[in-house]
Design a protein around this motif. Structure first.
Motif, PDB file in Angstrom:
ATOM      1  N   ALA A  52     -27.964 -11.885  -5.949  1.00 29.53           N
ATOM      2  CA  ALA A  52     -27.384 -13.210  -5.701  1.00 29.53           C
ATOM      3  C   ALA A  52     -27.809 -13.753  -4.337  1.00 29.53           C
ATOM      4  N   MET A  53     -27.844 -12.892  -3.318  1.00 31.86           N
ATOM      5  CA  MET A  53     -28.293 -13.332  -1.985  1.00 31.86           C
ATOM      6  C   MET A  53     -29.740 -13.806  -2.033  1.00 31.86           C
ATOM      7  N   ILE A  54     -30.577 -13.031  -2.700  1.00 25.24           N
ATOM      8  CA  ILE A  54     -32.001 -13.388  -2.798  1.00 25.24           C
ATOM      9  C   ILE A  54     -32.157 -14.705  -3.538  1.00 25.24           C
ATOM     10  N   GLU A  55     -31.478 -14.837  -4.654  1.00 24.59           N
ATOM     11  CA  GLU A  55     -31.579 -16.083  -5.429  1.00 24.59           C
ATOM     12  C   GLU A  55     -31.126 -17.278  -4.601  1.00 24.59           C
ATOM     13  N   ALA A  56     -30.026 -17.131  -3.863  1.00 21.40           N
ATOM     14  CA  ALA A  56     -29.527 -18.231  -3.038  1.00 21.40           C
ATOM     15  C   ALA A  56     -30.519 -18.590  -1.936  1.00 21.40           C
ATOM     16  N   GLU A  57     -31.106 -17.592  -1.315  1.00 21.07           N
ATOM     17  CA  GLU A  57     -32.049 -17.835  -0.218  1.00 21.07           C
ATOM     18  C   GLU A  57     -33.366 -18.429  -0.713  1.00 21.07           C
ATOM     19  N   CYS A  58     -33.737 -18.144  -1.948  1.00 23.72           N
ATOM     20  CA  CYS A  58     -35.044 -18.568  -2.447  1.00 23.72           C
ATOM     21  C   CYS A  58     -35.063 -19.915  -3.146  1.00 23.72           C
ATOM     22  N   VAL A  59     -33.915 -20.510  -3.395  1.00 23.89           N
ATOM     23  CA  VAL A  59     -33.876 -21.810  -4.069  1.00 23.89           C
ATOM     24  C   VAL A  59     -34.677 -22.843  -3.283  1.00 23.89           C
ATOM     25  N   ALA A  60     -34.381 -22.976  -1.999  1.00 25.61           N
ATOM     26  CA  ALA A  60     -35.078 -23.962  -1.172  1.00 25.61           C
ATOM     27  C   ALA A  60     -36.560 -23.621  -1.027  1.00 25.61           C
ATOM     28  N   LEU A  61     -36.872 -22.327  -0.889  1.00 32.07           N
ATOM     29  CA  LEU A  61     -38.276 -21.920  -0.774  1.00 32.07           C
ATOM     30  C   LEU A  61     -39.070 -22.282  -2.022  1.00 32.07           C
ATOM     31  N   ALA A  62     -38.474 -22.067  -3.179  1.00 32.55           N
ATOM     32  CA  ALA A  62     -39.154 -22.399  -4.434  1.00 32.55           C
ATOM     33  C   ALA A  62     -39.402 -23.906  -4.520  1.00 32.55           C
ATOM     34  N   GLU A  63     -38.431 -24.688  -4.086  1.00 35.14           N
ATOM     35  CA  GLU A  63     -38.603 -26.142  -4.104  1.00 35.14           C
ATOM     36  C   GLU A  63     -39.688 -26.576  -3.125  1.00 35.14           C
ATOM     37  N   GLN A  64     -39.699 -25.983  -1.930  1.00 39.19           N
ATOM     38  CA  GLN A  64     -40.688 -26.334  -0.914  1.00 39.19           C
ATOM     39  C   GLN A  64     -42.103 -25.958  -1.343  1.00 39.19           C
ATOM     40  N   THR A  65     -42.245 -24.783  -1.941  1.00 36.17           N
ATOM     41  CA  THR A  65     -43.577 -24.280  -2.277  1.00 36.17           C
ATOM     42  C   THR A  65     -44.051 -24.715  -3.658  1.00 36.17           C
ATOM     43  N   GLY A  66     -43.108 -25.085  -4.516  1.00 33.15           N
ATOM     44  CA  GLY A  66     -43.479 -25.497  -5.868  1.00 33.15           C
ATOM     45  C   GLY A  66     -43.813 -24.344  -6.791  1.00 33.15           C
ATOM     46  N   ILE A  67     -43.458 -23.129  -6.392  1.00 33.86           N
ATOM     47  CA  ILE A  67     -43.713 -21.994  -7.273  1.00 33.86           C
ATOM     48  C   ILE A  67     -42.386 -21.396  -7.733  1.00 33.86           C
ATOM     49  N   GLU A  68     -42.478 -20.624  -8.785  1.00 31.24           N
ATOM     50  CA  GLU A  68     -41.304 -19.928  -9.295  1.00 31.24           C
ATOM     51  C   GLU A  68     -41.095 -18.656  -8.479  1.00 31.24           C
ATOM     52  N   ILE A  69     -39.886 -18.488  -7.968  1.00 26.43           N
ATOM     53  CA  ILE A  69     -39.511 -17.268  -7.254  1.00 26.43           C
ATOM     54  C   ILE A  69     -38.292 -16.714  -7.960  1.00 26.43           C
ATOM     55  N   ILE A  70     -38.424 -15.484  -8.468  1.00 26.49           N
ATOM     56  CA  ILE A  70     -37.307 -14.894  -9.209  1.00 26.49           C
ATOM     57  C   ILE A  70     -36.984 -13.507  -8.661  1.00 26.49           C
ATOM     58  N   ALA A  71     -35.727 -13.138  -8.780  1.00 28.25           N
ATOM     59  CA  ALA A  71     -35.284 -11.791  -8.416  1.00 28.25           C
ATOM     60  C   ALA A  71     -35.265 -10.948  -9.679  1.00 28.25           C
ATOM     61  N   HIS A  72     -35.776  -9.724  -9.572  1.00 29.90           N
ATOM     62  CA  HIS A  72     -35.884  -8.834 -10.726  1.00 29.90           C
ATOM     63  C   HIS A  72     -35.484  -7.419 -10.313  1.00 29.90           C
ATOM     64  N   PRO A  73     -34.301  -6.974 -10.743  1.00 24.90           N
ATOM     65  CA  PRO A  73     -33.890  -5.599 -10.423  1.00 24.90           C
ATOM     66  C   PRO A  73     -34.782  -4.582 -11.126  1.00 24.90           C
ATOM     67  N   PHE A  74     -35.041  -3.454 -10.436  1.00 25.33           N
ATOM     68  CA  PHE A  74     -35.819  -2.396 -11.092  1.00 25.33           C
ATOM     69  C   PHE A  74     -35.421  -1.028 -10.552  1.00 25.33           C
ATOM     70  N   GLU A  75     -35.587  -0.027 -11.427  1.00 19.55           N
ATOM     71  CA  GLU A  75     -35.258   1.349 -11.057  1.00 19.55           C
ATOM     72  C   GLU A  75     -36.379   2.302 -11.462  1.00 19.55           C
ATOM     73  N   ASN A  76     -37.444   1.759 -11.989  1.00 21.53           N
ATOM     74  CA  ASN A  76     -38.563   2.588 -12.421  1.00 21.53           C
ATOM     75  C   ASN A  76     -39.627   2.641 -11.324  1.00 21.53           C
ATOM     76  N   LEU A  77     -40.763   3.230 -11.626  1.00 19.89           N
ATOM     77  CA  LEU A  77     -41.862   3.256 -10.672  1.00 19.89           C
ATOM     78  C   LEU A  77     -42.288   1.832 -10.327  1.00 19.89           C
ATOM     79  N   LEU A  78     -42.701   1.632  -9.099  1.00 17.07           N
ATOM     80  CA  LEU A  78     -43.143   0.315  -8.652  1.00 17.07           C
ATOM     81  C   LEU A  78     -44.272  -0.211  -9.527  1.00 17.07           C
ATOM     82  N   ILE A  79     -45.221   0.638  -9.856  1.00 14.89           N
ATOM     83  CA  ILE A  79     -46.358   0.205 -10.663  1.00 14.89           C
ATOM     84  C   ILE A  79     -45.902  -0.192 -12.070  1.00 14.89           C
ATOM     85  N   ASP A  80     -44.884   0.492 -12.602  1.00 11.79           N
ATOM     86  CA  ASP A  80     -44.334   0.108 -13.907  1.00 11.79           C
ATOM     87  C   ASP A  80     -43.594  -1.223 -13.816  1.00 11.79           C
TER      88      ASP A  80
END
Length: 165
Positions: A52-80
């Protein structure tokens, strides 16, 4: 579409993280913030709170940059995780030379697992190089002012967390 994965625990997200997110956004079409579920680290904030913190902080950044920024939880290997989100690029932030040694080993292991995924290092801006989530939490726990290191909403969450303890 160029998709990058910027992984970390983000416990909590700092101005250093936001700096890397902003700069990585200029390199890709979609930026996935991989929020690690690292039970061994014993995070201060729950996974849901960190996302939730990441999503809140990235809303303005996504608007400024015009790209999609999403938070994605993970527990597997980084490469996976990179494969799961179709990332061909992993973004890592570096603060000091000591970070590089660990990151260098990680790149070698990730390349051995999947050489189609590249890793890019971004140096934190000089004013953010000393910021580490661990230190920010310690300062907040001891009632210090962390407003130079995190945004106001994150500062408020830290104050609340430690006042509730």
């Amino acid at each position: 579409m160029r998709i990058a994965l910027y992984p970390g625990t983000f416990d909590p997200i700092t101005m250093g993280h936001i700096d890397i997110i902003r700069r990585a956004s200029a390199l890709v079409d979609r930026l996935v913030i991989g929020v690690a579920i690292n039970r061994d680290k014993g995070p201060l904030f729950t996974l849901e709170e960190r996302v939730a913190m990441i999503e809140a902080e990235c809303v303005a950044l996504a608007e400024q940059t015009g790209i999609e920024i999403i938070a994605h939880p993970f527990e597997n290997l980084l490469i996976d995780c990179a494969r799961d989100v179709d990332a061909t690029l992993i973004v890592r932030g570096l603060r000091a030379v000591s970070d590089f040694e660990y990151e260098f080993q990680m790149v070698g292991m990730n390349r051995a697992l999947d050489d189609s995924v590249e890793t890019v290092f971004l140096m934190a801006e000089a004013r953010h190089q000393a910021i580490a989530s661990k230190l920010v939490k310690e300062i907040a726990r001891l009632n210090g002012d962390v407003s130079k290191f995190v945004t106001a909403p994150v500062r408020d969450a830290l104050v609340k967390r430690f006042s509730d303890a």
